[in-house]
Write a protein that holds these residues in place. Structure first.
Motif, PDB file in Angstrom:
ATOM      1  N   UNK A   1      10.505  -0.366 -25.126  1.00  0.00           N
ATOM      2  CA  UNK A   1      10.461  -0.608 -26.582  1.00  0.00           C
ATOM      3  C   UNK A   1      11.746  -1.306 -27.038  1.00  0.00           C
ATOM      4  N   UNK A   2      11.618  -2.361 -27.795  1.00  0.00           N
ATOM      5  CA  UNK A   2      12.835  -2.990 -28.306  1.00  0.00           C
ATOM      6  C   UNK A   2      13.443  -2.133 -29.403  1.00  0.00           C
ATOM      7  N   UNK A   3      14.711  -2.342 -29.632  1.00  0.00           N
ATOM      8  CA  UNK A   3      15.427  -1.617 -30.670  1.00  0.00           C
ATOM      9  C   UNK A   3      14.906  -2.010 -32.045  1.00  0.00           C
ATOM     10  N   UNK A   5      15.019  -3.672 -35.738  1.00  0.00           N
ATOM     11  CA  UNK A   5      15.579  -4.981 -36.073  1.00  0.00           C
ATOM     12  C   UNK A   5      17.073  -4.935 -36.386  1.00  0.00           C
ATOM     13  N   UNK A   8      18.993  -4.762 -33.256  1.00  0.00           N
ATOM     14  CA  UNK A   8      18.930  -6.023 -32.497  1.00  0.00           C
ATOM     15  C   UNK A   8      19.901  -7.033 -33.097  1.00  0.00           C
ATOM     16  N   UNK A   9      19.909  -7.105 -34.431  1.00  0.00           N
ATOM     17  CA  UNK A   9      20.816  -8.052 -35.093  1.00  0.00           C
ATOM     18  C   UNK A   9      22.266  -7.694 -34.787  1.00  0.00           C
ATOM     19  N   UNK A  11      23.400  -6.188 -32.210  1.00  0.00           N
ATOM     20  CA  UNK A  11      23.665  -6.517 -30.808  1.00  0.00           C
ATOM     21  C   UNK A  11      23.877  -8.018 -30.625  1.00  0.00           C
ATOM     22  N   UNK A  12      22.997  -8.817 -31.255  1.00  0.00           N
ATOM     23  CA  UNK A  12      23.151 -10.269 -31.152  1.00  0.00           C
ATOM     24  C   UNK A  12      24.511 -10.676 -31.721  1.00  0.00           C
ATOM     25  N   UNK A 304       8.127  -3.820 -43.292  1.00  0.00           N
ATOM     26  CA  UNK A 304       7.044  -4.754 -42.962  1.00  0.00           C
ATOM     27  C   UNK A 304       5.700  -4.043 -42.991  1.00  0.00           C
TER      28      UNK A 304
ATOM     29  N   UNK B  99       6.222  -4.989 -29.987  1.00  0.00           N
ATOM     30  CA  UNK B  99       6.694  -3.601 -29.986  1.00  0.00           C
ATOM     31  C   UNK B  99       6.784  -3.040 -28.568  1.00  0.00           C
ATOM     32  N   UNK B 100       5.947  -3.535 -27.674  1.00  0.00           N
ATOM     33  CA  UNK B 100       5.912  -2.969 -26.314  1.00  0.00           C
ATOM     34  C   UNK B 100       6.954  -3.583 -25.372  1.00  0.00           C
ATOM     35  N   UNK B 101       7.718  -4.547 -25.848  1.00  0.00           N
ATOM     36  CA  UNK B 101       8.642  -5.277 -24.966  1.00  0.00           C
ATOM     37  C   UNK B 101       9.805  -4.390 -24.522  1.00  0.00           C
ATOM     38  N   UNK B 102      10.127  -4.381 -23.225  1.00  0.00           N
ATOM     39  CA  UNK B 102      11.316  -3.615 -22.808  1.00  0.00           C
ATOM     40  C   UNK B 102      12.584  -4.218 -23.427  1.00  0.00           C
ATOM     41  N   UNK B 103      13.476  -3.362 -23.911  1.00  0.00           N
ATOM     42  CA  UNK B 103      14.719  -3.853 -24.513  1.00  0.00           C
ATOM     43  C   UNK B 103      15.504  -4.686 -23.506  1.00  0.00           C
ATOM     44  N   UNK B 110      18.715 -12.949 -24.344  1.00  0.00           N
ATOM     45  CA  UNK B 110      19.891 -13.299 -25.145  1.00  0.00           C
ATOM     46  C   UNK B 110      21.075 -13.678 -24.271  1.00  0.00           C
ATOM     47  N   UNK B 114      22.943 -17.145 -24.619  1.00  0.00           N
ATOM     48  CA  UNK B 114      24.344 -17.173 -25.054  1.00  0.00           C
ATOM     49  C   UNK B 114      25.263 -17.749 -23.980  1.00  0.00           C
ATOM     50  N   UNK B 124      26.242 -19.298 -31.750  1.00  0.00           N
ATOM     51  CA  UNK B 124      25.017 -18.748 -32.342  1.00  0.00           C
ATOM     52  C   UNK B 124      25.424 -18.198 -33.707  1.00  0.00           C
ATOM     53  N   UNK B 129      15.198 -11.925 -37.261  1.00  0.00           N
ATOM     54  CA  UNK B 129      14.568 -11.081 -36.250  1.00  0.00           C
ATOM     55  C   UNK B 129      13.363 -10.407 -36.877  1.00  0.00           C
TER      56      UNK B 129
END
Lengths: 309, 309
Positions: A1-3, A5, A8-9, A11-12, A304, B99-103, B110, B114, B124, B129
């Motif tokens: 599962x991604x973090x 938003x 994520x921001x 982290x970026x 959202x 939503x299912x994507x591994x972090x 990224x 980068x 960047x 996001x």
């Protein structure tokens, strides 16, 4: 599962600023404001903002006419330029369309977007077009201009500064929640406050737009400025009620701070300005009710659609 | 059903240029080149390009490591700046993740992006996001700089000019078709020819990158310049064969024209330059085989995966 938003921001931002290239003078302000500020030449700074609008995340195709959605996509970018005090110059559209989409929908989407661009004298100067494997995806990029060094950042608020907002809060969210936009007569498009933003250069110390809702956007100003704030509930311009005013998103009003001695008119470019609070030293955000009692204000801005349902 | 991409772009371009705002002097060059050219101040022009990368349209997640995909997304934008003779300054990333994507996938994506940004001293500087309801969607925006009025457009080719290309053609497409990139040892990332592009200012009369394949990208130069061309097949730098060289995409080499008396070195910034043809008056594109016989060359450039399958 991604973090989430927000993470994520963060982290970026952390990764991007680790690069020694981030000291490059052309980027005056990078991740963490409404727009990036680039110094590409003398005299003027260049503003750049990007905003994704994804079907079933940011909008539902059956809730709004296509032209309204096209218009709102561009409004998001124009509002970010407004929140820096800038003048929008050019827009770029990266558009992915599903194979089953009627061409008429795409035409009406573009018509709405281009009609608004014309109003603001913004040129659609480029972009990209692709097939989408799901719904409509539109990424709007707006490039603007601001006098060199004068962009109004989120980071300029200081303890003792007053807090202001343009127009009325919570109207867009109330419309979404109660009407689901099925009554098209009720579709009042949000306005990007470009003319107001420009007039606030030299007046406002920090500024953001309320696209995510007052509680969330105020927390962004406080984080970037290293301050806190108190919002006076009775002072809120809240035609749809206090909850919508505090947490409703998609309003595209301007939330800004100004030093105590700044002269802030009651109307700017025809838009009413409300003084709704003050900036404090304690790095927390509070609301003061009609009796003067303080309550913690937590960011609960616009979620959202995909998360609500 | 929406129109094919080419027709959608033509329609957007027509609609966008109907606006009286399109005469605004800040937009020197709008839709129809590798980048838009904005004149935001004296001395330097600003370049802006956007490129969508959509999972299962532009890439497949199981074919490439995440870092390689992140790198290639940015390469697409850097190459568009290179094709104007510009210097990339800042990048913006609008990123939608399922939503299912591994972090870990997002982190590696990224990291790859980068690391390449650092190589080119590109910051960047912002983006957006979001959640995606389907696969990974990345829109890369690159902002660059070029001396005022010196950007190398697609429209400067004239009959009698010679046609050149950097590096080798068809390598990326051959890799995709034959290996499906399953052997990671074979993953040689494409390079954006930024240093070569910069050195071609004052030499090249028209330029484009070969991201869609030689036959398609040459047709873009011919359309924008109102000319035709003959490609000499024996002169093509074609290590993967003639078909891949003529029609394979994703190479990110530079295709350019120069007047007959221009001095074009055999290598620029370490990259070999091949003279592969000439510009003609007849507005058609041809290939000349080893015996000098002419055959019509039709645009058959890179097709998105979704259309191949």
């Amino acid at each position: 599962m991604p973090l989430p938003e927000r993470q994520i921001i963060a982290r970026i931002r952390r990764l991007a600023t680790q690069s020694p290239a981030s000291t490059r003078s052309a980027v005056v302000r990078g991740i963490g404001d409404d727009c990036a500020v680039l110094r590409l030449g003398p005299g003027a700074d260049t503003l750049v903002t990007t905003d994704l609008s994804i079907e079933d995340v940011h909008f539902r195709r059956d809730w709004y006419p296509a032209g309204f959605i096209g218009r709102q996509c561009l409004t998001r970018g124009l509002s970010d330029v407004a929140a820096m005090g800038g003048t929008p110059v050019a827009a770029f559209l990266s558009l992915a369309l599903p194979a089953r989409l009627p061409q008429r929908w795409a035409d009406e989407f573009l018509d709405g977007l281009l009609a608004l661009a014309k109003t603001y004298r913004v040129v659609l100067a480029g972009g990209d077009v692709s097939t989408s494997t799901s719904g409509v995806i539109a990424d709007i990029i707006v490039v603007g201009r601001v006098p060199a060094g004068r962009a109004i950042l989120r980071s300029g608020a200081k303890p003792g500064h007053a807090l202001y907002v343009t127009g009325a809060l919570g109207v867009a969210e109330a419309r979404i929640k109660t009407l689901h936009a099925r009554h098209q007569a009720e579709l009042i498009p949000s306005q990007a406050r470009v003319a107001v933003g420009q007039k606030l250069i030299g007046v406002a110390s920090a500024m953001i737009d309320t696209s995510d809702g007052l509680s969330t956007d105020l927390s962004h100003i406080c984080e970037e400025s290293g301050v806190g704030a108190i919002v006076y509930v009775p002072a809120l311009p809240a035609p749809a009620g206090i909850d919508f005013a505090l947490h409703g998103g998609e309003d595209y009003e301007l939330l800004f701070t100004a030093p105590p001695r700044a002269k802030v008119p009651a109307r700017i470019a025809g838009v009413p300005i409300s003084r709704i609070g003050e900036i404090t030293r304690d790095r927390k955000t509070w609301v003061a009710d009609a009796r003067g009692r303080l309550h913690r204000l937590q960011p609960q801005g616009w979620q959202h659609f995909s998360k609500q349902s």
